[in-house]
Design a protein around this motif. Structure first.
Motif, PDB file in Angstrom:
ATOM      1  N   UNK A 169      33.930 -71.444 -37.513  1.00 16.58           N
ATOM      2  CA  UNK A 169      32.823 -71.046 -36.623  1.00 16.58           C
ATOM      3  C   UNK A 169      33.463 -70.069 -35.720  1.00 16.58           C
ATOM      4  N   UNK A 170      32.558 -69.342 -35.216  1.00 14.67           N
ATOM      5  CA  UNK A 170      32.484 -68.350 -34.212  1.00 14.67           C
ATOM      6  C   UNK A 170      31.496 -68.107 -33.209  1.00 14.67           C
ATOM      7  N   UNK A 171      32.067 -67.906 -31.775  1.00 17.00           N
ATOM      8  CA  UNK A 171      30.701 -67.959 -30.918  1.00 17.00           C
ATOM      9  C   UNK A 171      30.950 -66.684 -30.067  1.00 17.00           C
ATOM     10  N   UNK A 172      29.892 -65.896 -30.357  1.00 19.30           N
ATOM     11  CA  UNK A 172      29.803 -64.526 -30.015  1.00 19.30           C
ATOM     12  C   UNK A 172      28.929 -64.384 -28.503  1.00 19.30           C
ATOM     13  N   UNK A 173      29.517 -63.446 -27.499  1.00 19.99           N
ATOM     14  CA  UNK A 173      28.797 -63.599 -26.348  1.00 19.99           C
ATOM     15  C   UNK A 173      28.322 -62.175 -25.808  1.00 19.99           C
ATOM     16  N   UNK A 174      27.394 -62.120 -25.312  1.00 17.70           N
ATOM     17  CA  UNK A 174      26.652 -60.692 -24.850  1.00 17.70           C
ATOM     18  C   UNK A 174      26.476 -60.800 -23.183  1.00 17.70           C
ATOM     19  N   UNK A 189      22.313 -51.337 -44.223  1.00 20.06           N
ATOM     20  CA  UNK A 189      21.878 -51.181 -43.006  1.00 20.06           C
ATOM     21  C   UNK A 189      21.875 -52.180 -42.143  1.00 20.06           C
ATOM     22  N   UNK A 190      21.580 -51.835 -40.805  1.00 22.85           N
ATOM     23  CA  UNK A 190      21.858 -53.106 -39.656  1.00 22.85           C
ATOM     24  C   UNK A 190      20.382 -53.948 -39.943  1.00 22.85           C
ATOM     25  N   UNK A 191      20.888 -55.200 -39.694  1.00 22.25           N
ATOM     26  CA  UNK A 191      19.808 -56.185 -40.217  1.00 22.25           C
ATOM     27  C   UNK A 191      19.711 -57.143 -38.987  1.00 22.25           C
ATOM     28  N   UNK A 192      18.535 -57.693 -38.789  1.00 23.69           N
ATOM     29  CA  UNK A 192      18.329 -58.693 -37.835  1.00 23.69           C
ATOM     30  C   UNK A 192      19.054 -59.947 -38.025  1.00 23.69           C
ATOM     31  N   UNK A 193      19.348 -60.565 -37.319  1.00 17.12           N
ATOM     32  CA  UNK A 193      19.944 -61.879 -37.190  1.00 17.12           C
ATOM     33  C   UNK A 193      19.133 -62.963 -36.588  1.00 17.12           C
ATOM     34  N   UNK A 194      19.096 -62.839 -35.036  1.00 23.49           N
ATOM     35  CA  UNK A 194      18.471 -63.741 -34.388  1.00 23.49           C
ATOM     36  C   UNK A 194      17.905 -63.223 -33.057  1.00 23.49           C
ATOM     37  N   UNK A 250      18.527 -66.123 -43.769  1.00 20.72           N
ATOM     38  CA  UNK A 250      19.854 -66.586 -44.279  1.00 20.72           C
ATOM     39  C   UNK A 250      20.787 -67.210 -43.217  1.00 20.72           C
ATOM     40  N   UNK A 251      20.433 -67.466 -41.852  1.00 18.51           N
ATOM     41  CA  UNK A 251      21.295 -67.886 -41.087  1.00 18.51           C
ATOM     42  C   UNK A 251      20.678 -69.147 -40.251  1.00 18.51           C
ATOM     43  N   UNK A 252      19.455 -69.571 -40.703  1.00 19.20           N
ATOM     44  CA  UNK A 252      18.850 -70.924 -40.272  1.00 19.20           C
ATOM     45  C   UNK A 252      19.602 -71.898 -40.571  1.00 19.20           C
ATOM     46  N   UNK A 253      19.871 -72.849 -39.460  1.00 14.04           N
ATOM     47  CA  UNK A 253      20.503 -74.173 -39.669  1.00 14.04           C
ATOM     48  C   UNK A 253      22.117 -73.838 -39.408  1.00 14.04           C
ATOM     49  N   UNK A 254      22.596 -72.795 -39.486  1.00  9.72           N
ATOM     50  CA  UNK A 254      23.928 -72.255 -39.492  1.00  9.72           C
ATOM     51  C   UNK A 254      24.171 -71.398 -37.963  1.00  9.72           C
ATOM     52  N   UNK A 255      23.280 -70.853 -37.418  1.00  4.59           N
ATOM     53  CA  UNK A 255      23.402 -69.996 -36.270  1.00  4.59           C
ATOM     54  C   UNK A 255      22.531 -70.520 -35.253  1.00  4.59           C
ATOM     55  N   UNK A 256      23.110 -70.514 -33.783  1.00  4.96           N
ATOM     56  CA  UNK A 256      21.966 -70.955 -32.857  1.00  4.96           C
ATOM     57  C   UNK A 256      22.154 -69.784 -31.719  1.00  4.96           C
ATOM     58  N   UNK A 257      21.114 -69.230 -31.120  1.00  5.39           N
ATOM     59  CA  UNK A 257      21.153 -68.258 -30.330  1.00  5.39           C
ATOM     60  C   UNK A 257      20.684 -68.971 -29.100  1.00  5.39           C
ATOM     61  N   UNK A 297      30.349 -70.485 -41.311  1.00  9.12           N
ATOM     62  CA  UNK A 297      30.442 -69.083 -41.837  1.00  9.12           C
ATOM     63  C   UNK A 297      30.663 -68.916 -43.309  1.00  9.12           C
ATOM     64  N   UNK A 298      30.020 -67.748 -43.931  1.00 15.91           N
ATOM     65  CA  UNK A 298      30.276 -67.356 -45.220  1.00 15.91           C
ATOM     66  C   UNK A 298      30.676 -65.889 -45.400  1.00 15.91           C
ATOM     67  N   UNK A 299      31.372 -65.647 -46.458  1.00 20.50           N
ATOM     68  CA  UNK A 299      31.911 -64.310 -46.417  1.00 20.50           C
ATOM     69  C   UNK A 299      30.959 -63.040 -46.353  1.00 20.50           C
TER      70      UNK A 299
END
Length: 123
Positions: free
Chosen positions: A16-21, A43-48, A62-69, A85-87
């Motif tokens: 796991x990792x937690x990104x902050x902005x 290309x740059x792609x949308x995540x959340x 692809x991130x539903x259930x794994x990532x939380x914004x 997280x996956x490679x």
């Protein structure tokens, strides 16, 4: 308006990792805040994304259930909690702010961008 992303790093698959902005320059009431990612050669792609007012969230499949914004309106920050997280999640992650009404997954619809933070997931 300035956005400052942080929290990237190297993690093993399944971790796991937690990104902050951190956002500064104005309040973000009525904005939509998003996270995008860009892998090498892609290309740059949308995540959340999240509605600053109300907190409605949106995710790419692809991130539903794994990532939380989430957002902290008092601190003017947006976070992305990334679990399992996956490679293939390896990329530079960017936070962005959209001033136009309604949600969008198109990076061209976001007016403000932070510098990227690198996330590397090893197998």
């Amino acid at each position: 308006v300035q956005l400052q992303a942080s929290g990237g790093g190297l993690v093993q698959a399944g971790g796991s990792l937690r990104l902050s902005c951190a956002a500064s320059g104005r309040t973000f009431s009525g904005y939509r805040m998003g996270w995008f990612r860009q892998a090498p050669g892609k290309e740059r792609e949308f995540v959340a994304a999240i509605e600053w007012t109300g907190g409605t969230t949106y995710y790419t499949e692809s991130v539903k259930g794994r990532f939380t914004i989430s957002r902290d309106t008092a601190k003017n920050t947006v976070s992305l909690q990334m679990n399992s997280l996956k490679p293939e999640d390896t990329a530079v992650y960017y936070c962005a702010a959209r001033t136009r009404p309604y949600y969008s997954a198109d990076p061209r619809g976001y007016a403000y961008w932070g510098q990227g933070t690198l996330v590397t997931v090893s197998s």
